[in-house]
Design a protein around this motif. Structure first.
Motif, short mmCIF file in Angstrom:
data_model
loop_
_atom_site.label_atom_id
_atom_site.label_comp_id
_atom_site.label_asym_id
_atom_site.label_seq_id
_atom_site.Cartn_x
_atom_site.Cartn_y
_atom_site.Cartn_z
N ASP A 269 -10.31 -3.05 -5.47
CA ASP A 269 -9.92 -2.20 -6.37
C ASP A 269 -9.66 -0.91 -6.16
OD1 ASP A 269 -9.08 -4.72 -8.24
OD2 ASP A 269 -11.56 -4.52 -8.96
N THR A 270 -10.69 -0.51 -5.58
CA THR A 270 -10.94 1.06 -5.44
C THR A 270 -10.74 1.31 -3.86
OG1 THR A 270 -13.41 0.89 -4.74
CG2 THR A 270 -12.71 1.19 -7.18
N GLY A 271 -10.86 0.51 -2.93
CA GLY A 271 -10.72 0.89 -1.52
C GLY A 271 -11.90 1.34 -1.04
N PHE A 272 -13.11 1.50 -1.71
CA PHE A 272 -14.11 2.00 -1.27
C PHE A 272 -14.99 1.19 -0.28
CE2 PHE A 272 -18.88 3.18 -1.91
CZ PHE A 272 -18.76 4.38 -1.57
N ILE A 273 -15.44 1.88 0.70
CA ILE A 273 -15.98 1.16 1.92
C ILE A 273 -17.48 0.94 1.34
CG2 ILE A 273 -17.03 1.06 4.39
CD1 ILE A 273 -14.45 2.71 5.14
N LEU A 274 -17.86 -0.62 1.34
CA LEU A 274 -19.17 -0.90 0.94
C LEU A 274 -20.13 -1.25 2.02
CD1 LEU A 274 -18.20 -3.54 -1.79
CD2 LEU A 274 -18.74 -0.83 -2.05
#
Length: 512
Positions: A269-274
């Motif tokens: 949803d955010t494209g944030f790398i986890l």
């Protein structure tokens, strides 16, 4: 004298209370696995009473008595199995399939067939559902005698009612394979298969899918072989008894890590790398998680709806496909879930499910996709037209097919000259255009089945109709194929302020 006795008894009582208040946190501190796990300032840690349950479990476990039999039962040779708290696993597994199981299988099978048609219309090349067998299905010999599973069972009823081409049933291959492996394919103290069992299942999955989509490349055979066996603490079943540190288990390790695959995990949803690096196992996510693989064998996009049985399978999936969008299947399939949204937004090449056997009969699998609409083409062959026999909150215009909405519940009631047999027609053609140029109109289609006296919501479907001439794929409508005959249809116009003036032709049934 009496006063002294009362004072003494009060002193003793208060002393016991004080010692108890000190004993509980002292016990939790001294029994903590390490100093790092001690939470000095948290009452929930200091006054946790789990150690009493743990002591009771330690006392009763050797004689085969579970302190929480609703969650876990104790089998033979230190094997633990799931109790009835989750999908009534023990009760359902022990009984032969009922008539209701076969009906449920037919309902789920009809819905799954509709999903297949829907996914095909969205460009998905293959749709498959992998069933991860219950632990007791593969190792029934380690269950208590009273808990032995029935053959056949409710899962067999599901597969009888459903089109088995969409399912990958791992039961037979795992039952066959366990005899040739000295190491178990499931954890003794956990509900799940281990990497060895998941690897065997993934090979079977590859063989079945490879027959349909031969261009997919699969990992080499060597990665499924046993590399070593490590030790580990007890799994989820041991944890139910508070005995994870007292009931150790084995961790088979295969050669999957030998492949040069590097993954990146992103919040979809955010494209944030986890997370970045390696090819680790991925727990079942409750939010869409995108795993991108550098070094994967196929540059393909897979929407993988899965549960915890996909955890140890996830490195195999990442090694095979360059992009795997993962979400727990329950989050995707529940009312208002994200299945349709992810298909339409992300446009996957393949859609795969991995679901544990006990959950494969969930009512959510009987839910239907949105009806599939396709543009009218030259291959459409009309079979039977319809005739309007009733209008509601509609005023007919100067020509036959012109109408104006004049109320809050506008609909058309159409009859057919001859009874329609649902399985003999494929499409319903509708021609609709709006005077204000609206590109789409919300409709609800009802159909009157068999001897039903009136229309109802159970035999209806809502969808956004693109104006123009389009075909509704009738086999994607809920309960359409289960009816023996159709005598009338009703079209409701659910628009608010737009498309007040429109043209609508009589719907036509046909095939392609």
């Amino acid at each position: 004298m009496i006063v002294r006795i009362v004072k003494r008894n009060t002193f003793i009582f208060l002393s016991v209370v004080l010692l108890s208040l000190l004993a509980v946190p002292a016990t939790n501190i001294f029994t903590a696995p390490s100093r790092e796990t001690i939470k000095w300032g948290e009452k929930s840690f200091l006054y946790n009473m789990d150690f009493i349950s743990r002591w009771a479990a330690l006392l009763l476990y050797p004689v085969g008595i579970s302190t929480d039999s609703n969650q876990v039962i104790i089998g033979r040779d230190d094997w633990l199995f799931l109790g009835d708290l989750y999908e009534e696993t023990r009760t359902i597994d022990r009984r032969p399939p009922s008539a209701a199981d076969y009906v449920s299988g037919q309902e789920i099978g009809s819905a799954i067939e509709s999903w297949n048609r829907y996914l095909s219309s969205k460009g998905v090349k293959l749709f498959r559902i992998m069933i991860g067998p219950n632990k007791g299905t593969i190792y029934p010999e380690n269950l208590p005698i009273w808990a032995k599973p029935s053959i056949p069972n409710a899962t067999d009823a599901l597969l009888v009612g459903a089109n088995t081409i969409h399912y990958v049933d791992f039961r037979s291959i795992l039952l066959k394979s366990k005899a040739s492996h000295s190491v178990a394919l499931y954890y003794k103290t956990d509900t799940h298969w281990n990497a060895l069992g998941a690897g065997i299942a993934f090979q079977a999955f590859a063989q079945q899918v490879g027959k349909v989509v031969p261009e997919i490349q699969w990992p080499p055979q060597k990665i499924y072989k046993l590399n070593r066996v490590d030790s580990r603490v007890g799994g989820d079943l041991a944890n139910f008894l508070r005995l994870t540190t007292y009931l150790p288990d084995l961790e088979p390790v295969t050669y999957i890590s030998s492949l040069a695959v590097e993954t990146t995990q992103l919040d979809y949803d955010t494209g944030f790398i986890l997370r970045q690096g390696g090819n680790p196992q991925v727990n079942a996510p409750n939010k869409p998680l995108l795993v991108q693989s550098c070094g994967a064998l196929n540059q393909k996009k897979v929407l993988w709806l899965r549960d915890s049985f996909g955890t140890v399978m996830s490195p195999f999936m990442a090694a095979t496909f360059s992009e795997v969008l993962q979400l727990h299947w329950a989050e995707a399939m529940k009312p208002g879930g994200k299945f349709v949204q992810l298909v339409e937004e992300w446009e996957p090449d393949y859609v795969f499910f991995t679901v544990v056997e006990r959950a494969s009969r969930s009512p959510w699998f009987a839910s239907y996709p949105p009806p599939v609409l396709v543009p009218l083409g030259s291959k459409f062959k009309p079979i039977q037209t319809t005739t309007a026999v009733g209008l509601n909150h509609l005023l007919q215009g100067t020509t036959t097919n012109e109408f104006q909405i004049i109320g809050n519940d506008p609909f058309f009631d159409f009859t057919v000259s001859e009874i329609i047999k649902p399985k003999e027609v494929d499409y319903l053609s509708i021609s609709l255009s709006c005077a204000d140029g609206s590109q789409s109109v919300p409709l609800q289609l009802f159909w009157l089945v068999d001897k039903q006296p009136y229309f109802d919501e159970e035999h209806s479907a809502r969808f956004l109709f693109r104006t123009g001439e389009n075909l509704i794929d009738l086999h994607t409508l809920p309960k359409w194929d289960s009816a023996k005959s159709i005598t009338r249809v009703r079209v409701d116009i659910d628009t608010q302020d737009s498309c007040v003036h429109f043209k609508l032709g009589n719907p036509i049934f046909g095939v392609e």
